[in-house]
Scaffold this motif. Structure first.
Motif: not given
Length: 367
Positions: A193-196, A286-291, A309-314, A339-344
């Motif tokens: 995910r570093e490539a973005g 599952e998606r969170c575990c894998l970023g 809750a997920m939206d509020a936490s980012g 930059h948005v996807l990287a932060q999420v």
């Protein structure tokens, strides 16, 4: 002479159907696989509802004790709110389940069913030794020894008046029941995910998707400015009632779009995706575990709390329900900036590391 110790025995009471979806059975299978790898003897009790996963559960190597298909609708006016998902009234289900549990007498009964509550548990309790409830709602009483609610934003205090004082609670997505391949692929997924860049979009809206949100998403994406070299993968379940429509829509897409059914490598597909459009159900963890950055759709009332809750936490970006997709083309560029996807992704990966099954097994041994 060394004494022979019988393995721990666990019975899962869980259903899948067109109305229920597949998520409850799938997370129980995940826990069963983890327990079986430790030598635990696991059985399933499931009703023969339309859209069930009985055969798939058997193919995973488990004995399934099948409760008969429902024959009437007299239960519809009863409580709790999801009572209709059971297919029969709870007393009938308790009697039929007891006929199985009586013979098995498991050390643990794992109950994952929104339609069942403390009344059913009391009616069956002489046929099991300890009770493990998996829940998401915190809306009914239980007599559980152990409860797991893997949802973001949930607090132990939400269950204070619903459980006996001795009950142990595992609350929060750090305890999410994920198959081991998610934790195994986590380093690879986070590294790439570093490539973005957005090159591969994954669409996964549940194994059933009874209202065809997937078809709506595909048609909406036609008006969105996806990169020219983007590819799309759509994951569906074999019981999805609108599979033909989704396949037809996929064939008309501007970007190469494949529709895959009943996949066995979901972790790999998520790890290799750059963005997901997903439902706010148990696959969220599952998606969170894998970023994996995700645009969340709310497909059921019980998904609203998770999505907000997920939206509020980012940890994800909320789209709303399928009726709100008409705004997606306008929002697409702002939602998918690198930059948005990287932060999420950074926030999502902090939600869970994917070792909930191990934690649950260790606690089951101690209680």
């Amino acid at each position: 002479m060394t004494a022979i110790v019988d393995p721990m025995s666990v019975v899962f009471r869980v259903d899948a159907s067109i109305d229920i979806g597949t998520g409850h059975v799938m997370r129980c299978l995940t826990l069963a696989d983890a327990l079986s790898s430790k030598g635990v003897d696991c059985h399933f009790v499931s009703r023969e509802l339309h859209g069930n996963l009985i055969e798939q559960t058997r193919l995973r190597g488990y004995t399934v004790h099948v409760l008969p298909a429902p024959c009437d609708k007299t239960y519809l006016a009863q409580e709790p709110p999801y009572a209709s998902w059971l297919g029969v009234d709870w007393l009938t289900d308790a009697a039929e389940s007891s006929s199985v549990l009586r013979d098995l007498n498991p050390e643990w009964l794992v109950l994952d069913h929104y339609a069942l509550d403390g009344r059913w548990e009391e009616a069956t309790r002489q046929h099991w030794q300890r009770l493990f409830v998996i829940d998401d709602l915190a809306d009914r009483t239980h007599i559980a020894d152990l409860l797991l609610d893997q949802n973001l934003g949930r607090q132990v205090s939400d269950y204070k008046s619903l459980l006996p004082e001795h009950a142990h609670c595992l609350v929060g997505p750090q305890y999410a029941l994920l198959r081991p391949e998610f934790a195994e692929l986590r380093p690879y997924s986070l590294m790439r995910r570093e490539a973005g860049a957005l090159r591969h979009l994954l669409i996964s809206l549940g194994g059933v998707d009874k209202d065809n949100a997937t078809g709506t998403v595909l048609r909406t994406l036609q008006d969105c400015p996806l990169p020219e070299d983007c590819t799309i993968t759509v994951v569906m379940g074999g019981h999805a009632p609108h599979l033909d429509d989704v396949q037809a829509a996929a064939a008309t897409m501007t970007w190469p779009t494949e529709v895959v059914i009943n996949v066995s490598d979901m972790a790999k597909r998520m790890a290799e995706a750059d963005l997901a459009i997903g439902a706010a159900g148990s696959s969220s963890w599952e998606r969170c575990c894998l970023g994996l950055p995700t645009l969340l759709l709310i497909l059921a009332e019980n998904q609203k709390q998770i999505a907000h809750a997920m939206d509020a936490s980012g940890a994800a970006l909320i789209l709303g329900d399928p009726t709100q997709l008409d705004k997606l083309s306008v929002r697409w560029e702002s939602l998918t900036q690198s930059h948005v996807l990287a932060q999420v992704s950074k926030t999502a990966r902090s939600v869970t590391a994917g070792n909930g099954s191990e934690i649950a097994y260790e606690l089951m041994q101690k209680i």
